[in-house]
Motif scaffolding. Structure first.
Motif, mmCIF file in Angstrom:
data_model
loop_
_atom_site.group_PDB
_atom_site.id
_atom_site.type_symbol
_atom_site.label_atom_id
_atom_site.label_comp_id
_atom_site.label_asym_id
_atom_site.label_seq_id
_atom_site.Cartn_x
_atom_site.Cartn_y
_atom_site.Cartn_z
ATOM 1 N N PHE A 89 0.818 -1.219 0.000
ATOM 2 C CA PHE A 89 0.000 0.000 0.000
ATOM 3 C C PHE A 89 0.853 1.272 0.000
ATOM 4 O O PHE A 89 0.366 2.349 -0.362
ATOM 5 C CB PHE A 89 -0.992 0.006 1.170
ATOM 6 C CG PHE A 89 -0.386 0.243 2.524
ATOM 7 C CD1 PHE A 89 -0.095 1.528 2.962
ATOM 8 C CD2 PHE A 89 -0.137 -0.814 3.389
ATOM 9 C CE1 PHE A 89 0.429 1.756 4.218
ATOM 10 C CE2 PHE A 89 0.402 -0.595 4.634
ATOM 11 C CZ PHE A 89 0.693 0.692 5.057
ATOM 12 N N GLU A 90 2.123 1.156 0.379
ATOM 13 C CA GLU A 90 2.993 2.328 0.358
ATOM 14 C C GLU A 90 3.205 2.855 -1.066
ATOM 15 O O GLU A 90 3.613 4.011 -1.247
ATOM 16 C CB GLU A 90 4.353 1.997 0.989
ATOM 17 C CG GLU A 90 4.330 1.837 2.501
ATOM 18 C CD GLU A 90 3.997 0.418 2.949
ATOM 19 O OE1 GLU A 90 4.097 0.127 4.151
ATOM 20 O OE2 GLU A 90 3.623 -0.414 2.075
ATOM 21 N N ASP A 91 2.912 2.027 -2.067
ATOM 22 C CA ASP A 91 3.078 2.455 -3.465
ATOM 23 C C ASP A 91 1.887 3.269 -3.971
ATOM 24 O O ASP A 91 1.951 3.829 -5.069
ATOM 25 C CB ASP A 91 3.274 1.235 -4.377
ATOM 26 C CG ASP A 91 4.655 0.609 -4.219
ATOM 27 O OD1 ASP A 91 5.554 1.309 -3.701
ATOM 28 O OD2 ASP A 91 4.826 -0.571 -4.581
ATOM 29 N N PHE A 92 0.804 3.314 -3.196
ATOM 30 C CA PHE A 92 -0.378 4.065 -3.630
ATOM 31 C C PHE A 92 -0.168 5.550 -3.297
ATOM 32 O O PHE A 92 -0.317 5.970 -2.154
ATOM 33 C CB PHE A 92 -1.639 3.539 -2.949
ATOM 34 C CG PHE A 92 -1.896 2.058 -3.183
ATOM 35 C CD1 PHE A 92 -1.520 1.451 -4.376
ATOM 36 C CD2 PHE A 92 -2.521 1.289 -2.211
ATOM 37 C CE1 PHE A 92 -1.769 0.105 -4.592
ATOM 38 C CE2 PHE A 92 -2.768 -0.058 -2.419
ATOM 39 C CZ PHE A 92 -2.387 -0.667 -3.613
ATOM 40 N N LYS A 93 0.177 6.327 -4.293
ATOM 41 C CA LYS A 93 0.519 7.737 -4.065
ATOM 42 C C LYS A 93 -0.674 8.553 -3.582
ATOM 43 O O LYS A 93 -0.516 9.555 -2.883
ATOM 44 C CB LYS A 93 1.073 8.344 -5.359
ATOM 45 C CG LYS A 93 2.306 7.626 -5.909
ATOM 46 C CD LYS A 93 3.415 7.553 -4.858
ATOM 47 C CE LYS A 93 4.640 6.844 -5.415
ATOM 48 N NZ LYS A 93 5.700 6.649 -4.380
ATOM 49 N N TRP A 94 -1.868 8.138 -3.947
ATOM 50 C CA TRP A 94 -3.062 8.874 -3.538
ATOM 51 C C TRP A 94 -3.406 8.644 -2.058
ATOM 52 O O TRP A 94 -4.238 9.340 -1.484
ATOM 53 C CB TRP A 94 -4.260 8.452 -4.403
ATOM 54 C CG TRP A 94 -4.418 6.949 -4.506
ATOM 55 C CD1 TRP A 94 -3.913 6.142 -5.465
ATOM 56 C CD2 TRP A 94 -5.114 6.094 -3.587
ATOM 57 N NE1 TRP A 94 -4.253 4.830 -5.230
ATOM 58 C CE2 TRP A 94 -4.994 4.780 -4.072
ATOM 59 C CE3 TRP A 94 -5.827 6.313 -2.402
ATOM 60 C CZ2 TRP A 94 -5.551 3.677 -3.436
ATOM 61 C CZ3 TRP A 94 -6.380 5.221 -1.753
ATOM 62 C CH2 TRP A 94 -6.253 3.927 -2.273
ATOM 63 N N LEU A 95 -2.734 7.646 -1.459
ATOM 64 C CA LEU A 95 -3.024 7.285 -0.062
ATOM 65 C C LEU A 95 -2.176 8.176 0.850
ATOM 66 O O LEU A 95 -1.076 7.802 1.272
ATOM 67 C CB LEU A 95 -2.702 5.808 0.157
ATOM 68 C CG LEU A 95 -3.479 5.071 1.267
ATOM 69 C CD1 LEU A 95 -4.968 5.091 0.996
ATOM 70 C CD2 LEU A 95 -2.986 3.639 1.379
ATOM 71 N N ASN A 96 -2.694 9.357 1.156
ATOM 72 C CA ASN A 96 -1.931 10.301 1.984
ATOM 73 C C ASN A 96 -2.873 11.004 2.962
ATOM 74 O O ASN A 96 -4.091 10.884 2.884
ATOM 75 C CB ASN A 96 -1.212 11.317 1.102
ATOM 76 C CG ASN A 96 -2.145 11.967 0.104
ATOM 77 O OD1 ASN A 96 -3.097 12.660 0.493
ATOM 78 N ND2 ASN A 96 -1.907 11.750 -1.192
ATOM 79 N N ALA A 97 -2.302 11.743 3.878
ATOM 80 C CA ALA A 97 -3.064 12.372 4.964
ATOM 81 C C ALA A 97 -4.043 13.415 4.461
ATOM 82 O O ALA A 97 -5.059 13.684 5.121
ATOM 83 C CB ALA A 97 -2.112 12.988 5.979
ATOM 84 N N SER A 98 -3.773 14.027 3.313
ATOM 85 C CA SER A 98 -4.690 15.046 2.795
ATOM 86 C C SER A 98 -5.971 14.429 2.239
ATOM 87 O O SER A 98 -6.999 15.105 2.132
ATOM 88 C CB SER A 98 -4.000 15.864 1.705
ATOM 89 O OG SER A 98 -3.650 15.030 0.607
ATOM 90 N N TYR A 99 -5.916 13.118 1.933
ATOM 91 C CA TYR A 99 -7.092 12.449 1.360
ATOM 92 C C TYR A 99 -7.731 11.461 2.329
ATOM 93 O O TYR A 99 -8.950 11.313 2.372
ATOM 94 C CB TYR A 99 -6.676 11.717 0.076
ATOM 95 C CG TYR A 99 -7.795 10.946 -0.589
ATOM 96 C CD1 TYR A 99 -8.934 11.595 -1.069
ATOM 97 C CD2 TYR A 99 -7.713 9.561 -0.736
ATOM 98 C CE1 TYR A 99 -9.964 10.872 -1.682
ATOM 99 C CE2 TYR A 99 -8.726 8.840 -1.344
ATOM 100 C CZ TYR A 99 -9.857 9.499 -1.813
ATOM 101 O OH TYR A 99 -10.871 8.793 -2.423
ATOM 102 N N VAL A 100 -6.916 10.819 3.143
ATOM 103 C CA VAL A 100 -7.393 9.729 4.014
ATOM 104 C C VAL A 100 -7.516 10.227 5.457
ATOM 105 O O VAL A 100 -6.503 10.560 6.088
ATOM 106 C CB VAL A 100 -6.438 8.520 3.948
ATOM 107 C CG1 VAL A 100 -6.905 7.415 4.875
ATOM 108 C CG2 VAL A 100 -6.313 8.021 2.513
ATOM 109 N N PRO A 101 -8.725 10.286 6.018
ATOM 110 C CA PRO A 101 -8.916 10.786 7.394
ATOM 111 C C PRO A 101 -8.137 10.007 8.443
ATOM 112 O O PRO A 101 -7.644 10.601 9.411
ATOM 113 C CB PRO A 101 -10.427 10.651 7.613
ATOM 114 C CG PRO A 101 -11.016 10.675 6.245
ATOM 115 C CD PRO A 101 -10.009 9.998 5.359
#
Length: 533
Positions: free
Chosen positions: A290-302
């Motif tokens: 999951f570390e490769d998912f660039k969209w998975l970040n604090a600005s998007y994921v609560p």
């Protein structure tokens, strides 16, 4: 008139007197017989009554229980004194009056010897032989009352004792729950060993990496919506292996099965190595981290944003912000794990797919699941087995209905359902923007006032009105914490070991472990090296 001669009249008188005398004699004999018989009856009655009384007393002696229960029994009086004295012994010891407790105990033994003797000879105690014991015990009991060992004091002390025992039981229950939770969260040494061995194998064996490169032609399969796509998000290599292996062995067309596995950076190489070196009957396996998912970040994921909050970090990792008042299970950091929350981002993880079956890593598949892909969800997003056969599996069990947001939007008696085996229509998911619904509720629970723990409560909110009930035989739950009907297990397509007693742990339920272990090849060299057996 001429008189008869005298010699003619005398015989008549003599005959008359003889009759009278014989009559009187008969009457006297008859009276004598009657009187004698009455005296015999009078004499016989006391003798009979005495014999009967003696017999009854002997019979009483044959049953000491009857003697104890008799209100006029000496045995019962002694037994009552012993019971009261035993209570006073406890109170005397608690009051540190050891001398008086010893005297009471000694007298209790004396009285018990008398009762034992009576029971042995099978005859009741007499007043004479028990008089001394009763008097001595009575004096001690009177002395106990003078020491305020009366009924009121006893009741108060017994209440205090009961309260203390209840507190001890509560403490023991809490400790048991805490240690059980710790045991459930513990990763067995064998799993650590397997991960290290596989990672070493991956980086040291170029043949494994070559196999992965040779399978690059499977890229088209990963996006083919005519195939059966399954996804598992896990960092447990062995558990994931059981899910994939059991699905492959029970599939009618394993070459049409595609598994999408997502793990973390630590287990990525080990997961790839394991599925590269094992034959899966033609099942296609993709491994991502999951570390490769660039969209998975604090600005998007609560959840990632909450992890940056110091209060949240303190709650989950220090346990000191409320003096430990919150149960340990609510503080399990796994509830903030991205692998746990990734189920709410399936359309982003697999943008090319239209339908997918989500499986937890603690399940076993024992039927072919291809029929699930043709089930009509009637415009819903989530196909799941409902769990509201009992009232405690309804919404009010998981959510805080004292909060106005929950109270206004959700029926407390709405039927709950289970994660672990879910059919997701990703086309409908994207159309309804379900991930944003999840974000809405997750952001409002930053203070944990809507629900306490886990992914099921936000799932119930997110998929409220968007869930299609499935036949219960598709998903049988409870094998990790309770007894399950054997008929349900036999008919179940997916068996779920939900609960703390996972089958790979020592605390797993022994009677269900075989259902999981049958899909593990314990002869595998790496499993042998890591002492799996």
């Amino acid at each position: 008139m001429r008189r008869r001669p005298m010699d003619f009249r005398r015989p008549v008188r003599r005959r008359f007197s003889n009759v009278v005398w014989w009559t009187l004699f008969g009457i006297l004999v008859l009276l004598f017989i009657i009187i004698f018989s009455k005296e015999s009856q009078i004499e016989s009655r006391p003798a009979h009554g005495k014999k009967s009384y003696s017999h009854d007393r002997i019979m009483e002696g044959l049953n000491i229980t009857d003697e104890i229960l008799s209100p006029n029994s000496v045995t019962r009086q002694l037994s009552d004194q012993i019971s009261l004295a035993k209570a006073f012994v406890v109170i005397a010891k608690e009051s540190n009056n050891l001398q008086f407790a010893w005297e009471l105990s000694a007298q209790i033994r004396n009285s018990q010897v008398l009762l034992s003797s009576a029971a042995t000879r099978r005859a009741p105690l007499t007043t004479r032989e028990s008089e001394t014991a009763i008097r001595d015990m009575g004096l001690l009991l009177y002395q106990a009352q003078l020491l305020h060992y009366d009924s009121a004091t006893m009741i108060m002390r017994l209440k205090a004792k009961i309260q203390a025992l209840e507190e001890q039981m509560s403490s023991a229950t809490e400790k048991s729950s805490k240690y059980g939770q710790i045991a459930a969260e513990e990763v067995p040494k064998g799993l650590y060993c397997l991960g290290i061995q596989l990672t070493t194998e991956w980086f040291g064996n170029l043949n494994l990496q070559r196999k992965i490169n040779e399978r690059m032609h499977i890229e088209s399969k990963l996006r083919d919506n005519n195939l059966y796509h399954f996804c598992v998000f896990s960092d447990n290599i062995l558990a994931t292996s059981v899910v994939v292996n059991s699905t492959a062995l029970n599939s009618k067309r394993p070459n049409m099965v595609v598994f999408h596995l997502v793990t973390d950076e630590i287990n990525y190489a080990a997961m790839k190595a394991w599925f590269s070196m094992n034959d899966l009957r033609g099942v296609t396996v993709e491994v991502q981290k999951f570390e490769d998912f660039k969209w998975l970040n604090a600005s998007y994921v609560p959840v990632l944003k909450q992890l940056q909050d110091s209060e949240t970090q303190n709650y989950y990792f220090s346990g000191h912000n409320d003096d430990g008042g919150t149960p340990i299970k609510f503080r399990n950091p796994k509830y903030l794990s991205m692998l746990n929350h990734l189920r709410f981002y399936i359309p982003e993880v697999f943008p090319a797919l239209k339908k997918v079956i989500f499986l937890d890593d603690d399940v076993v598949v024992q039927k072919d699941l291809s029929a699930l892909f043709s089930i009509d969800l009637n415009g819903n997003v989530n196909g799941a087995v409902e769990t509201c056969m009992e009232t405690f599996h309804r919404y009010h069990k998981y959510l805080n209905y004292s909060h106005p947001l929950i109270r206004e939007h959700f029926d407390p008696d709405a039927c709950g359902w289970a994660f672990g085996m879910n059919v997701f229509d990703l086309v409908e998911w994207r159309k309804r923007n379900v991930t944003n619904i999840y974000h809405y509720w997750q952001e409002r629970n930053v203070d944990r006032t809507l629900w306490k723990l886990g992914t099921l409560p936000p799932g119930l909110l997110t998929f409220y009105g968007l869930t299609q009930p499935l036949d219960p035989s598709w998903h049988v739950l409870g094998l990790g914490y309770t007894n399950v009907d054997p008929h349900l297990i036999e008919k179940g397509a997916v068996l779920h070991f939900n609960g703390n007693s996972k089958p790979w742990l020592k605390i797993g339920m022994e009677k269900y472990k075989s259902l999981w272990e049958r899909y593990i090849d314990y002869s595998h060299p790496l499993l042998q090296q890591c002492n799996f057996h």
